[in-house]
Design an enzyme around this catalytic site. Structure first.
Site, mmCIF file in Angstrom:
data_model
loop_
_atom_site.group_PDB
_atom_site.id
_atom_site.type_symbol
_atom_site.label_atom_id
_atom_site.label_comp_id
_atom_site.label_asym_id
_atom_site.label_seq_id
_atom_site.Cartn_x
_atom_site.Cartn_y
_atom_site.Cartn_z
ATOM 1 N N GLY A 153 7.943 1.019 -8.116
ATOM 2 C CA GLY A 153 6.609 0.671 -7.622
ATOM 3 C C GLY A 153 5.599 0.637 -8.759
ATOM 4 N N LEU A 157 9.681 9.339 2.408
ATOM 5 C CA LEU A 157 9.466 7.891 2.315
ATOM 6 C C LEU A 157 8.266 7.438 3.136
ATOM 7 C CD1 LEU A 157 13.159 6.642 2.693
ATOM 8 C CD2 LEU A 157 11.907 7.196 0.585
ATOM 9 N N GLU A 200 5.597 3.676 3.688
ATOM 10 C CA GLU A 200 5.711 2.219 3.722
ATOM 11 C C GLU A 200 5.860 1.616 2.303
ATOM 12 O OE1 GLU A 200 6.232 0.839 6.694
ATOM 13 O OE2 GLU A 200 6.435 -1.107 5.694
ATOM 14 N N GLY A 201 5.239 2.259 1.311
ATOM 15 C CA GLY A 201 5.381 1.769 -0.069
ATOM 16 C C GLY A 201 6.841 1.787 -0.508
ATOM 17 N N HIS A 202 7.541 2.906 -0.251
ATOM 18 C CA HIS A 202 8.969 2.971 -0.592
ATOM 19 C C HIS A 202 9.748 1.903 0.170
ATOM 20 C CE1 HIS A 202 7.986 7.409 -1.300
ATOM 21 N NE2 HIS A 202 8.468 7.027 -2.458
ATOM 22 N N LYS A 254 2.691 1.463 -8.570
ATOM 23 C CA LYS A 254 1.801 2.616 -8.417
ATOM 24 C C LYS A 254 1.870 3.566 -9.628
ATOM 25 C CE LYS A 254 0.010 6.288 -6.164
ATOM 26 N NZ LYS A 254 0.924 7.307 -6.617
ATOM 27 N N ARG A 292 2.272 12.301 -1.878
ATOM 28 C CA ARG A 292 1.314 13.412 -2.003
ATOM 29 C C ARG A 292 0.091 13.240 -1.104
ATOM 30 N NH1 ARG A 292 3.267 13.431 -7.600
ATOM 31 N NH2 ARG A 292 4.197 15.457 -8.021
ATOM 32 N N MET A 338 11.889 10.008 -4.805
ATOM 33 C CA MET A 338 11.941 11.455 -4.585
ATOM 34 C C MET A 338 11.784 11.750 -3.089
ATOM 35 S SD MET A 338 10.365 13.229 -7.937
ATOM 36 C CE MET A 338 8.655 13.149 -7.486
ATOM 37 N N GLY A 339 11.970 10.721 -2.247
ATOM 38 C CA GLY A 339 11.963 10.943 -0.812
ATOM 39 C C GLY A 339 10.576 11.060 -0.208
HETATM 40 O O1 PAF Z 1 8.658 7.524 -9.054
HETATM 41 C C1 PAF Z 1 9.397 8.461 -8.660
HETATM 42 O O2 PAF Z 1 9.511 8.742 -7.463
HETATM 43 C C2 PAF Z 1 10.183 9.264 -9.677
HETATM 44 O O3 PAF Z 1 9.475 9.454 -10.842
HETATM 45 C C3 PAF Z 1 11.579 8.658 -9.970
HETATM 46 C C4 PAF Z 1 11.470 7.306 -10.633
HETATM 47 C C5 PAF Z 1 12.377 8.544 -8.686
HETATM 48 C C6 PAF Z 1 12.336 9.576 -10.930
HETATM 49 O O4 PAF Z 1 12.518 10.839 -10.394
#
Ligand code: PAF
Length: 282
Positions: A147, A33, A35-37, A149, A187, A30-31
């Site tokens: 992840g 971003l 370091e985890g992403h 998480k 968040r 969901m953007g």
């Molecule tokens: O983990 C997330 O960021 C969201 O739940 C996902 C998997 C991108 C679905 O919108």
């Protein structure tokens, strides 16, 4: 890196890659971003020659009183980070591209999605599974990276892939933490200094339970008590749940075992945070 916003153009680009025999890995996000992403992207990069990163703040997984409108967004920063990590295609659709007109079908989980996040956030997992199923059908990835998480989300995505026969391998990457133990999350941007310090109680509670388990305690009640003893030391943190669960059912058992998962969720200064830890027999 190409940035695409339309399903048709993404399908066209990926059909070309498939024709050339190149496998695709999808990293759904969901953007905003962090370091985890980026470790998810690294994992995808190591597995497939084509990496697609999707960025879509999915309205369907937010309840009416949740933080959809104020969910943090940084499209330019995200694009820079994604390109820097070697993403080939950034797919960033608008909501009306993914959700067109009236909805007649969604993907709803059964018992595995009922408790914990499922009961605190009714409809959340149906929103997650629906958008993930759509992304799988649009991208047709060989591999999709998530992840750890979001432990219950991961369990549900695996279950959906198994039960609905999606031809995709699910890869799960361990939670990336700040140096002091706070699980990385978009968040976290909402936390002021005080709340940021208070939020550490979550990973400390997980650590306390893990320590007891390593010392031989298996009774779920006793393990959970060890976690609550830590959490209660921070009265400003409103705990939604803390539980030690069977990893297959996400139900409480009497005894914890290798692979059991501790889940915790709490509101810290108005921000809702979740964390988890998988127990490993020493
Ligand atoms: O983990 C997330 O960021 C969201 O739940 C996902 C998997 C991108 C679905 O919108």
């Amino acid at each position: 890196m190409r940035t695409l916003t339309r399903i048709a153009e993404l399908r066209e680009a990926l059909a070309e890659e498939r024709k050339n025999g190149r496998l695709t890995a999808l990293v759904p996000t969901m953007g905003f971003l962090h370091e985890g992403h980026l470790t998810l992207i690294d994992e995808a990069r190591g597995r497939c020659p084509v990496v697609v990163l999707s960025i879509f703040v999915n309205p369907l997984q937010f309840g009416p009183n949740e933080d959809l409108a104020r969910y943090p967004r940084d499209p330019e920063g995200d694009a820079q980070k994604a390109a820097g990590r070697g993403v080939d295609i950034l797919f960033a659709p608008q909501a009306n591209e993914l959700y067109r007109g009236e909805r007649s079908v969604i993907v709803t989980p059964l018992a595995l999605g009922e408790e914990w996040e499922g009961s605190v956030r009714p409809g959340h997992f149906a929103g997650v599974l629906t958008v993930v199923a759509k992304l799988f059908n649009i991208v047709m990835p060989n591999v999709a990276v998530f992840g750890q998480k979001d432990a219950q989300q991961v369990a549900l995505v695996r279950a959906m892939v198994r039960d609905l026969d999606f031809p995709v391998e699910i890869v799960v990457v361990p939670t990336k933490r700040e140096a002091d133990g706070l699980a990385m999350s978009s968040r976290n941007a909402f936390l002021d200094d005080k709340s940021r310090t208070r939020a550490l109680i979550l990973s400390r509670a997980l650590g306390a339970i893990e320590l007891q388990f390593r010392n031989g305690e298996q009774r779920v009640d006793a393990l959970e008590k060890a976690g609550w003893d830590v959490l209660l030391g921070e009265p400003e943190v409103e705990v939604d749940y803390l539980a030690v669960l069977d990893p297959d059912t996400f139900r409480r058992a009497q005894l914890a075992r290798n692979g059991s998962v501790i889940v915790v969720a709490a509101r810290v200064g108005g921000t809702r945070l979740i964390d988890n830890q998988i127990l490993k027999t020493p």
